[in-house]
Design a protein around this motif. Structure first.
Motif, PDB file in Angstrom:
ATOM      1  N   GLN A 181       0.838  -1.190   0.000  1.00  0.00           N
ATOM      2  CA  GLN A 181       0.000   0.000   0.000  1.00  0.00           C
ATOM      3  C   GLN A 181       0.881   1.251   0.000  1.00  0.00           C
ATOM      4  N   PHE A 182       0.318   2.362  -0.465  1.00  0.00           N
ATOM      5  CA  PHE A 182       1.008   3.651  -0.488  1.00  0.00           C
ATOM      6  C   PHE A 182       0.173   4.703   0.229  1.00  0.00           C
ATOM      7  N   TYR A 183       0.857   5.656   0.830  1.00  0.00           N
ATOM      8  CA  TYR A 183       0.199   6.811   1.439  1.00  0.00           C
ATOM      9  C   TYR A 183       0.964   8.032   0.974  1.00  0.00           C
ATOM     10  N   ASP A 184       0.343   8.859   0.163  1.00  0.00           N
ATOM     11  CA  ASP A 184       1.006   9.995  -0.464  1.00  0.00           C
ATOM     12  C   ASP A 184       0.720  11.267   0.318  1.00  0.00           C
ATOM     13  N   ARG A 185       1.767  11.843   0.922  1.00  0.00           N
ATOM     14  CA  ARG A 185       1.656  13.089   1.685  1.00  0.00           C
ATOM     15  C   ARG A 185       2.408  14.227   0.999  1.00  0.00           C
ATOM     16  N   THR A 186       2.606  14.102  -0.309  1.00  0.00           N
ATOM     17  CA  THR A 186       3.330  15.143  -1.025  1.00  0.00           C
ATOM     18  C   THR A 186       2.390  16.272  -1.428  1.00  0.00           C
ATOM     19  N   SER A 187       2.979  17.411  -1.721  1.00  0.00           N
ATOM     20  CA  SER A 187       2.169  18.559  -2.133  1.00  0.00           C
ATOM     21  C   SER A 187       2.258  18.811  -3.634  1.00  0.00           C
ATOM     22  N   LEU A 188       3.130  18.134  -4.334  1.00  0.00           N
ATOM     23  CA  LEU A 188       3.332  18.370  -5.759  1.00  0.00           C
ATOM     24  C   LEU A 188       2.671  17.302  -6.626  1.00  0.00           C
ATOM     25  N   ARG A 189       1.626  16.668  -6.117  1.00  0.00           N
ATOM     26  CA  ARG A 189       0.994  15.572  -6.850  1.00  0.00           C
ATOM     27  C   ARG A 189       0.541  15.986  -8.246  1.00  0.00           C
ATOM     28  N   SER A 190       0.105  17.219  -8.429  1.00  0.00           N
ATOM     29  CA  SER A 190      -0.415  17.652  -9.727  1.00  0.00           C
ATOM     30  C   SER A 190       0.654  17.636 -10.820  1.00  0.00           C
ATOM     31  N   THR A 191       1.923  17.708 -10.461  1.00  0.00           N
ATOM     32  CA  THR A 191       2.978  17.661 -11.474  1.00  0.00           C
ATOM     33  C   THR A 191       3.454  16.239 -11.742  1.00  0.00           C
ATOM     34  N   HIS A 192       2.896  15.268 -11.057  1.00  0.00           N
ATOM     35  CA  HIS A 192       3.342  13.880 -11.187  1.00  0.00           C
ATOM     36  C   HIS A 192       2.196  12.980 -11.624  1.00  0.00           C
ATOM     37  N   THR A 193       1.328  13.494 -12.486  1.00  0.00           N
ATOM     38  CA  THR A 193       0.175  12.725 -12.918  1.00  0.00           C
ATOM     39  C   THR A 193      -0.010  12.844 -14.425  1.00  0.00           C
ATOM     40  N   PHE A 194      -0.752  11.910 -14.981  1.00  0.00           N
ATOM     41  CA  PHE A 194      -1.109  11.972 -16.388  1.00  0.00           C
ATOM     42  C   PHE A 194      -2.390  12.778 -16.586  1.00  0.00           C
ATOM     43  N   PHE A 195      -3.052  13.161 -15.506  1.00  0.00           N
ATOM     44  CA  PHE A 195      -4.357  13.798 -15.589  1.00  0.00           C
ATOM     45  C   PHE A 195      -4.279  15.281 -15.301  1.00  0.00           C
ATOM     46  N   GLY A 196      -5.343  15.995 -15.601  1.00  0.00           N
ATOM     47  CA  GLY A 196      -5.410  17.440 -15.461  1.00  0.00           C
ATOM     48  C   GLY A 196      -5.540  18.063 -16.825  1.00  0.00           C
ATOM     49  N   ASP A 197      -5.582  19.371 -16.872  1.00  0.00           N
ATOM     50  CA  ASP A 197      -5.730  20.090 -18.144  1.00  0.00           C
ATOM     51  C   ASP A 197      -6.892  19.528 -18.958  1.00  0.00           C
ATOM     52  N   GLY A 198      -8.021  19.325 -18.302  1.00  0.00           N
ATOM     53  CA  GLY A 198      -9.214  18.847 -18.989  1.00  0.00           C
ATOM     54  C   GLY A 198      -9.377  17.342 -19.019  1.00  0.00           C
ATOM     55  N   ILE A 199      -8.439  16.596 -18.463  1.00  0.00           N
ATOM     56  CA  ILE A 199      -8.556  15.141 -18.404  1.00  0.00           C
ATOM     57  C   ILE A 199      -8.757  14.744 -16.951  1.00  0.00           C
ATOM     58  N   ALA A 200      -9.952  14.235 -16.658  1.00  0.00           N
ATOM     59  CA  ALA A 200     -10.272  13.799 -15.302  1.00  0.00           C
ATOM     60  C   ALA A 200     -10.480  12.294 -15.307  1.00  0.00           C
ATOM     61  N   ALA A 201     -10.048  11.642 -14.254  1.00  0.00           N
ATOM     62  CA  ALA A 201     -10.219  10.198 -14.158  1.00  0.00           C
ATOM     63  C   ALA A 201     -10.239   9.778 -12.703  1.00  0.00           C
ATOM     64  N   HIS A 202     -10.963   8.721 -12.435  1.00  0.00           N
ATOM     65  CA  HIS A 202     -10.984   8.112 -11.114  1.00  0.00           C
ATOM     66  C   HIS A 202     -10.396   6.713 -11.271  1.00  0.00           C
ATOM     67  N   ILE A 203      -9.341   6.456 -10.555  1.00  0.00           N
ATOM     68  CA  ILE A 203      -8.639   5.187 -10.690  1.00  0.00           C
ATOM     69  C   ILE A 203      -8.669   4.463  -9.348  1.00  0.00           C
ATOM     70  N   ALA A 204      -9.067   3.207  -9.365  1.00  0.00           N
ATOM     71  CA  ALA A 204      -9.060   2.413  -8.141  1.00  0.00           C
ATOM     72  C   ALA A 204      -7.625   2.250  -7.670  1.00  0.00           C
ATOM     73  N   PHE A 205      -7.403   2.503  -6.403  1.00  0.00           N
ATOM     74  CA  PHE A 205      -6.057   2.408  -5.859  1.00  0.00           C
ATOM     75  C   PHE A 205      -6.058   1.590  -4.581  1.00  0.00           C
ATOM     76  N   ALA A 206      -7.105   0.784  -4.392  1.00  0.00           N
ATOM     77  CA  ALA A 206      -7.219  -0.019  -3.176  1.00  0.00           C
ATOM     78  C   ALA A 206      -6.115  -1.065  -3.090  1.00  0.00           C
ATOM     79  N   GLU A 207      -5.727  -1.625  -4.219  1.00  0.00           N
ATOM     80  CA  GLU A 207      -4.655  -2.615  -4.263  1.00  0.00           C
ATOM     81  C   GLU A 207      -3.678  -2.208  -5.369  1.00  0.00           C
ATOM     82  N   PRO A 208      -2.774  -1.257  -5.060  1.00  0.00           N
ATOM     83  CA  PRO A 208      -1.912  -0.697  -6.111  1.00  0.00           C
ATOM     84  C   PRO A 208      -0.751  -1.586  -6.540  1.00  0.00           C
TER      85      PRO A 208
END
Length: 176
Positions: free
Chosen positions: A108-135
């Motif tokens: 499991q992961f627990y992300d406490r970073t503040s820069l998450r928006s720069t480390h994703t494939f989403f944003g700029d009009g692309i929204a997605a919900h991804i299951a992360f229960a078992e990463p």
């Protein structure tokens, strides 16, 4: 460059910048829509299986953790038909049961970073919900645990990896 057989990606962290086990090594400079990955990827075979190695901080440890272009790294590996990623990192623990040089294979992961928006494939009009229960792939984690134990490594199979922006626990200071 790309093969039809799925490959394994290995992302090295601090202390793992190359892998001598890779046979018939070739360099792959990959361009991505997210910019360049951390370094040139090294492709080759380990025990007959196609692997691609990428040093997360670049050769010579020249990229700071907050400067890593994670989307470019993952995209580059995907372009090379990587379907499983083994990422190695040297980190500490707050639990005494984890000794230096032990291996923890997180479940499991627990992300406490503040820069998450720069480390994703989403944003700029692309929204997605991804299951992360078992990463993490349980099968891959168990295979890695079995392999590490077979060569005498102390392995903790399962646990939570907590990611923070910077150290949260100040070093002890001499207050005399």
């Amino acid at each position: 460059m790309k093969s039809d057989t799925p490959a394994i990606g290995i992302i090295g962290g601090s202390g793992l910048y190359q892998m001598e086990e890779v046979r018939d090594a070739t360099e792959h400079k990959v361009d991505t829509p997210f910019g360049p990955p951390s370094d040139t990827l090294i492709g080759g075979k380990i025990s007959g299986r196609q692997v691609y190695f990428l040093p997360r901080h670049g050769r010579g440890h020249r990229i700071l953790p907050h400067e890593i272009n994670h989307p470019a790294n993952i995209y580059a590996l995907r372009l090379l038909n990587v379907r499983w990623i083994i990422s190695v990192g040297a980190v500490g623990s707050l639990q005494e049961k984890y000794a230096p040089r032990d291996v923890l294979l997180p479940s499991q992961f627990y992300d406490r970073t503040s820069l998450r928006s720069t480390h994703t494939f989403f944003g700029d009009g692309i929204a997605a919900h991804i299951a992360f229960a078992e990463p993490i792939s349980t099968n891959l984690r168990n295979l890695l645990a079995e392999s590490a134990r077979s060569v005498g490594v102390t392995v903790h199979n399962g646990g939570t990896y907590v990611n923070i922006d910077a150290r949260r626990f100040p070093r002890a200071r001499n207050r005399s």
